[in-house]
Every structure is written in C-alpha cells, then in structure tokens.
Design a protein around this motif. Structure first.
Motif, PDB file in Angstrom:
ATOM      1  N   ALA A 199       0.827  -1.207   0.000  1.00  0.00           N
ATOM      2  CA  ALA A 199       0.000   0.000   0.000  1.00  0.00           C
ATOM      3  C   ALA A 199       0.862   1.257   0.000  1.00  0.00           C
ATOM      4  CB  ALA A 199      -0.932  -0.011   1.210  1.00  0.00           C
ATOM      5  N   ALA A 200       1.978   1.243   0.738  1.00  0.00           N
ATOM      6  CA  ALA A 200       2.863   2.402   0.782  1.00  0.00           C
ATOM      7  C   ALA A 200       3.489   2.662  -0.579  1.00  0.00           C
ATOM      8  CB  ALA A 200       3.943   2.195   1.842  1.00  0.00           C
ATOM      9  N   LEU A 201       3.948   1.603  -1.239  1.00  0.00           N
ATOM     10  CA  LEU A 201       4.567   1.755  -2.560  1.00  0.00           C
ATOM     11  C   LEU A 201       3.580   2.308  -3.580  1.00  0.00           C
ATOM     12  CD1 LEU A 201       6.679  -1.536  -2.743  1.00  0.00           C
ATOM     13  CD2 LEU A 201       7.557   0.803  -2.494  1.00  0.00           C
ATOM     14  N   ALA A 202       2.328   1.919  -3.444  1.00  0.00           N
ATOM     15  CA  ALA A 202       1.310   2.421  -4.370  1.00  0.00           C
ATOM     16  C   ALA A 202       1.135   3.929  -4.237  1.00  0.00           C
ATOM     17  CB  ALA A 202      -0.022   1.718  -4.108  1.00  0.00           C
ATOM     18  N   GLY A 203       1.485   4.477  -3.083  1.00  0.00           N
ATOM     19  CA  GLY A 203       1.393   5.917  -2.860  1.00  0.00           C
ATOM     20  C   GLY A 203       2.722   6.634  -2.951  1.00  0.00           C
ATOM     21  N   GLY A 204       3.755   5.952  -3.453  1.00  0.00           N
ATOM     22  CA  GLY A 204       5.052   6.604  -3.643  1.00  0.00           C
ATOM     23  C   GLY A 204       5.920   6.664  -2.406  1.00  0.00           C
ATOM     24  N   ARG A 205       5.656   5.816  -1.439  1.00  0.00           N
ATOM     25  CA  ARG A 205       6.466   5.758  -0.221  1.00  0.00           C
ATOM     26  C   ARG A 205       6.896   4.317   0.020  1.00  0.00           C
ATOM     27  NH1 ARG A 205       6.957  10.374  -0.916  1.00  0.00           N
ATOM     28  NH2 ARG A 205       6.312  12.126   0.412  1.00  0.00           N
ATOM     29  N   SER A 206       7.902   4.147   0.855  1.00  0.00           N
ATOM     30  CA  SER A 206       8.359   2.822   1.244  1.00  0.00           C
ATOM     31  C   SER A 206       8.561   2.811   2.752  1.00  0.00           C
ATOM     32  CB  SER A 206       9.682   2.467   0.539  1.00  0.00           C
ATOM     33  OG  SER A 206      10.186   1.227   1.019  1.00  0.00           O
ATOM     34  N   LEU A 207       8.461   1.633   3.346  1.00  0.00           N
ATOM     35  CA  LEU A 207       8.727   1.491   4.771  1.00  0.00           C
ATOM     36  C   LEU A 207      10.222   1.365   5.020  1.00  0.00           C
ATOM     37  CD1 LEU A 207       6.022  -1.171   5.738  1.00  0.00           C
ATOM     38  CD2 LEU A 207       5.841   1.330   5.895  1.00  0.00           C
ATOM     39  N   LYS A 208      10.629   1.808   6.193  1.00  0.00           N
ATOM     40  CA  LYS A 208      11.987   1.556   6.699  1.00  0.00           C
ATOM     41  C   LYS A 208      11.862   1.182   8.159  1.00  0.00           C
ATOM     42  CE  LYS A 208      15.268   4.667   7.827  1.00  0.00           C
ATOM     43  NZ  LYS A 208      16.451   5.566   7.742  1.00  0.00           N
ATOM     44  N   VAL A 263       9.941   6.355   3.906  1.00  0.00           N
ATOM     45  CA  VAL A 263      10.987   7.013   3.127  1.00  0.00           C
ATOM     46  C   VAL A 263      10.467   7.230   1.713  1.00  0.00           C
ATOM     47  CG1 VAL A 263      12.874   6.040   4.491  1.00  0.00           C
ATOM     48  CG2 VAL A 263      12.062   4.818   2.471  1.00  0.00           C
ATOM     49  N   PRO A 264      11.034   8.206   0.993  1.00  0.00           N
ATOM     50  CA  PRO A 264      10.632   8.398  -0.404  1.00  0.00           C
ATOM     51  C   PRO A 264      11.049   7.204  -1.262  1.00  0.00           C
ATOM     52  CG  PRO A 264      11.786  10.327   0.468  1.00  0.00           C
ATOM     53  CD  PRO A 264      11.986   9.228   1.451  1.00  0.00           C
ATOM     54  N   VAL A 265      10.472   7.124  -2.445  1.00  0.00           N
ATOM     55  CA  VAL A 265      10.842   6.099  -3.427  1.00  0.00           C
ATOM     56  C   VAL A 265      11.382   6.807  -4.670  1.00  0.00           C
ATOM     57  CG1 VAL A 265      10.015   4.201  -4.864  1.00  0.00           C
ATOM     58  CG2 VAL A 265       9.103   4.499  -2.562  1.00  0.00           C
ATOM     59  N   PRO A 266      12.632   6.555  -5.055  1.00  0.00           N
ATOM     60  CA  PRO A 266      13.612   5.729  -4.342  1.00  0.00           C
ATOM     61  C   PRO A 266      14.135   6.472  -3.113  1.00  0.00           C
ATOM     62  CG  PRO A 266      14.650   6.764  -6.222  1.00  0.00           C
ATOM     63  CD  PRO A 266      13.199   7.137  -6.306  1.00  0.00           C
ATOM     64  N   PRO A 267      14.597   5.745  -2.093  1.00  0.00           N
ATOM     65  CA  PRO A 267      15.082   6.423  -0.887  1.00  0.00           C
ATOM     66  C   PRO A 267      16.402   7.141  -1.163  1.00  0.00           C
ATOM     67  CG  PRO A 267      15.452   4.064  -0.729  1.00  0.00           C
ATOM     68  CD  PRO A 267      14.614   4.280  -1.960  1.00  0.00           C
ATOM     69  N   GLY A 308      16.372  18.593   8.343  1.00  0.00           N
ATOM     70  CA  GLY A 308      17.379  19.339   7.612  1.00  0.00           C
ATOM     71  C   GLY A 308      18.480  19.827   8.527  1.00  0.00           C
ATOM     72  N   ARG A 309      18.200  19.892   9.835  1.00  0.00           N
ATOM     73  CA  ARG A 309      19.221  20.301  10.805  1.00  0.00           C
ATOM     74  C   ARG A 309      19.623  19.159  11.719  1.00  0.00           C
ATOM     75  NH1 ARG A 309      16.682  25.199  13.822  1.00  0.00           N
ATOM     76  NH2 ARG A 309      18.503  24.789  15.159  1.00  0.00           N
ATOM     77  N   ARG A 310      18.677  18.230  12.014  1.00  0.00           N
ATOM     78  CA  ARG A 310      19.026  17.077  12.832  1.00  0.00           C
ATOM     79  C   ARG A 310      19.730  16.026  11.972  1.00  0.00           C
ATOM     80  NH1 ARG A 310      13.187  17.040  12.722  1.00  0.00           N
ATOM     81  NH2 ARG A 310      12.370  15.311  11.443  1.00  0.00           N
ATOM     82  N   PHE A 311      20.043  14.856  12.563  1.00  0.00           N
ATOM     83  CA  PHE A 311      20.751  13.808  11.834  1.00  0.00           C
ATOM     84  C   PHE A 311      20.056  13.543  10.500  1.00  0.00           C
ATOM     85  CE2 PHE A 311      21.290   9.328  10.686  1.00  0.00           C
ATOM     86  CZ  PHE A 311      22.672   9.248  10.622  1.00  0.00           C
ATOM     87  N   PRO A 312      20.822  13.479   9.405  1.00  0.00           N
ATOM     88  CA  PRO A 312      20.204  13.357   8.073  1.00  0.00           C
ATOM     89  C   PRO A 312      19.703  11.957   7.757  1.00  0.00           C
ATOM     90  CG  PRO A 312      22.588  13.407   7.875  1.00  0.00           C
ATOM     91  CD  PRO A 312      22.285  13.670   9.322  1.00  0.00           C
ATOM     92  N   ASP A 313      18.700  11.525   8.486  1.00  0.00           N
ATOM     93  CA  ASP A 313      18.006  10.268   8.198  1.00  0.00           C
ATOM     94  C   ASP A 313      17.264  10.436   6.872  1.00  0.00           C
ATOM     95  OD1 ASP A 313      15.909   8.241   8.228  1.00  0.00           O
ATOM     96  OD2 ASP A 313      16.359   7.964  10.346  1.00  0.00           O
ATOM     97  N   ASN A 314      17.190   9.382   6.068  1.00  0.00           N
ATOM     98  CA  ASN A 314      16.493   9.508   4.776  1.00  0.00           C
ATOM     99  C   ASN A 314      14.981   9.328   4.894  1.00  0.00           C
ATOM    100  OD1 ASN A 314      16.382   6.758   5.195  1.00  0.00           O
ATOM    101  ND2 ASN A 314      17.508   6.190   3.337  1.00  0.00           N
ATOM    102  N   SER A 315      14.458   9.336   6.120  1.00  0.00           N
ATOM    103  CA  SER A 315      13.017   9.295   6.355  1.00  0.00           C
ATOM    104  C   SER A 315      12.350  10.563   5.843  1.00  0.00           C
ATOM    105  CB  SER A 315      12.763   9.143   7.861  1.00  0.00           C
ATOM    106  OG  SER A 315      11.410   9.356   8.189  1.00  0.00           O
ATOM    107  N   VAL A 316      11.063  10.467   5.506  1.00  0.00           N
ATOM    108  CA  VAL A 316      10.287  11.687   5.314  1.00  0.00           C
ATOM    109  C   VAL A 316      10.216  12.401   6.665  1.00  0.00           C
ATOM    110  CG1 VAL A 316       8.949  10.640   3.453  1.00  0.00           C
ATOM    111  CG2 VAL A 316       8.071  10.561   5.803  1.00  0.00           C
ATOM    112  N   ASP A 317       9.842  13.648   6.663  1.00  0.00           N
ATOM    113  CA  ASP A 317       9.795  14.408   7.917  1.00  0.00           C
ATOM    114  C   ASP A 317       8.671  13.902   8.804  1.00  0.00           C
ATOM    115  OD1 ASP A 317      10.108  16.253   9.930  1.00  0.00           O
ATOM    116  OD2 ASP A 317       9.211  17.921   8.811  1.00  0.00           O
ATOM    117  N   MET A 318       9.040  13.427   9.992  1.00  0.00           N
ATOM    118  CA  MET A 318       8.068  12.954  10.973  1.00  0.00           C
ATOM    119  C   MET A 318       8.002  13.877  12.197  1.00  0.00           C
ATOM    120  SD  MET A 318       6.375  10.262  10.081  1.00  0.00           S
ATOM    121  CE  MET A 318       6.356   8.788   9.058  1.00  0.00           C
ATOM    122  N   GLY A 319       8.668  15.009  12.111  1.00  0.00           N
ATOM    123  CA  GLY A 319       8.598  15.970  13.220  1.00  0.00           C
ATOM    124  C   GLY A 319       9.709  15.830  14.226  1.00  0.00           C
TER     125      GLY A 319
END
Length: 283
Positions: A108-117, A179-183, A203-214
């Motif tokens: 379901a995530a891939l169908a919406g342009g996202r992937s799990l990590k 994470v975005p696709v491709p991550p 953008g200022r904290r550790f550069p994890d390739n996750s989408v912004d979760m706050g």
C-alpha cells in the motif's frame, strides 16, 4: 421495697439505651469507612523463552526484500551510544504473521510513492536488560544531546520512553518510518561526531532519509508523541499516513512514539524471547 426498685430499674434502662445508641453510632461510622486498599500486586517476571526462535519467526527480508532496514541497536547510533547486547547482526526478525502483515503495508505504501523503513523489530530480553543496566549508570550520557536533550535520564523509564519488559521481545512489534521512493542516500553515523537534538527541524538534525516525521527516531520527548499538537504540516500528514497504513493491516500505535507499532493478533502475547538477532537463531 418496690419503691426503691423503680429508680434502680429506670437507671438501668437509661444506661441500656445509652449503650445501644453508642453501639449503633459505632456501627454506622464503621459502615462509612472504606477498607484499606490492598498493596499492588508485584509485576510478574516475563516468561523468557530461548535460545532459538520458534519455527514461525522469519527474517523480514525473506518476506519482503523491498522494505528498507536500518537496525540502529546493532550500531553505535542509538541513545546508549554503542551496539546493544543481543544484536550481532543488523536484521529485522518478526513472527511470520507480523511480517506478512507488514508486507501488505509495504504494498500500500509503494502504491502511494512511499516505502517502509524499519529501525527495530524483535528485541531480545538481554537487550532490555542492557537498557536497564545502562539506566542505572548516571554517568553514561554521551548521546543525551541528540536523543533526550530535555528529559532527565532518570525519568526515561518512569515517563514511558523505555519499557521493561517490552512488547518487542514477543516478536510482533516494530519501530519504523516512511521514506521516499527511491530512498535518498543516508550518510553514515560517525561515533564522536557533533550531536544535534532530535527535536530540531528536519534538515538540521541527523540526516536520516526518512520523510519528515517531526522528530528523529527514538526521540525521547513529548514532541514524539504521535498526536502532539505542536507537530503540524507535512510532518503531521506523514504521521497520519503511517498510522493509516499500519492500522489497516492490524497494527496498533503506541501513542508516545510515532514510530512504534504492535501487531494486535500477535501469536505470543505473553512470551518474551531472548535469542539473539541473528540468522543462526532461525529454524
């Protein structure tokens, strides 16, 4: 002689009436009093099974190789600052029902342009014991500036940021993000590098390739509560998307951590395992 008995009998009756009144009052008072509360029952020790996994534990990569894996407790980039006991390999191990449900979430995530990590999956009891021992050493706070900048280390258990025992040890609970696709590429953590609070903006904290979760992962702060009202905009939308995707396949969120989900139909709801996170633990 009879006239002498009357005052005596009258006095005796009066004493009797007063005694009855006193006893009635005492009974009424006792009836209004609540019994003293019983002391809380001691928390039972978890049932720990091992040393190998049951046959229905699998490596997530064998069920769905498209899910990204970033097992932080096998590295030094976590709130302790070193690899945690019980993580000789950076694997995500889960019960098969949880892994197959997560495969459906990924579709379901891939169908919406996202992937799990995933950041953590099955967690052995020895790792929980390692956390407890670490919590008792107040001098070990080298990762405070990133993971718990505004919470005292002494309060991490009391405020629910770390749990002992934990549902992770039952094999159907995991920590994850989108994470975005491709991550995008994610820079590696270098021990000793300057730390930035997990509560700072993306953008200022550790550069994890996750989408912004706050916040970052394992951020011990009220801002990491899934429904914290301070989290708005894209970060709020991303949290809600993850929750919708996971809930649709039978997972339940822990409200204090946007990343923490438990498969509600877990096959081992009362058993805590202690085999290491390694391929050799699987049957």
């Amino acid at each position: 002689m009879s006239s002498g008995r009357r005052p005596y009998r009258a006095a005796r009756r009066a004493v009797g009436r007063r005694l009855v009144a006193v006893l009635a009052a005492a009974a009424a008072t006792a009836g209004c009093q609540r019994p003293a509360p019983s002391p809380p029952a001691p928390t039972p020790s978890p049932t720990v099974a091992g040393p190998r996994a049951p046959a229905d534990f699998v490596a997530l990569s064998d069920v769905d190789a498209s899910i990204n894996i970033d097992i932080r407790y096998a590295t030094a980039h976590n709130f302790v600052g070193r690899p945690i006991a019980g993580y000789p390999e950076p694997l995500c191990l889960l019960t098969r029902p949880a892994a197959e449900a997560l495969h459906r979430v990924q579709a379901a995530a891939l169908a919406g342009g996202r992937s799990l990590k995933v950041y953590d999956c099955y967690r052995p009891q020895r790792a929980v014991d390692d956390f407890v021992a670490w919590a008792k050493r107040p001098g070990e706070q080298q990762m405070k500036a990133e993971f718990y900048p505004d919470v005292a280390k002494t309060k991490l258990f009391a405020e629910g940021y770390i749990g002992a025992p934990t549902a992770h040890s039952r094999g159907s609970t995991l920590d994850l993000t989108l994470v975005p696709v491709p991550p995008p590429a994610q820079p590696g953590y270098v021990p000793g590098q300057p730390l930035v609070a997990c509560t700072t903006p993306a953008g200022r904290r550790f550069p994890d390739n996750s989408v912004d979760m706050g916040t970052g992962f394992d951020c011990f702060d009220p801002l990491a509560h899934t429904a914290d009202p301070q989290v708005t905009g894209a970060a709020r939308a991303n949290r809600e998307l993850l929750r919708r995707l996971m809930t649709a396949q039978g997972f339940e969120n822990y409200p204090r951590e946007w990343w923490h989900y438990r498969f509600t139909a877990e096959p081992y709801p009362k058993t805590y395992f202690d085999f290491p996170v390694a391929r050799s633990s699987l049957r």
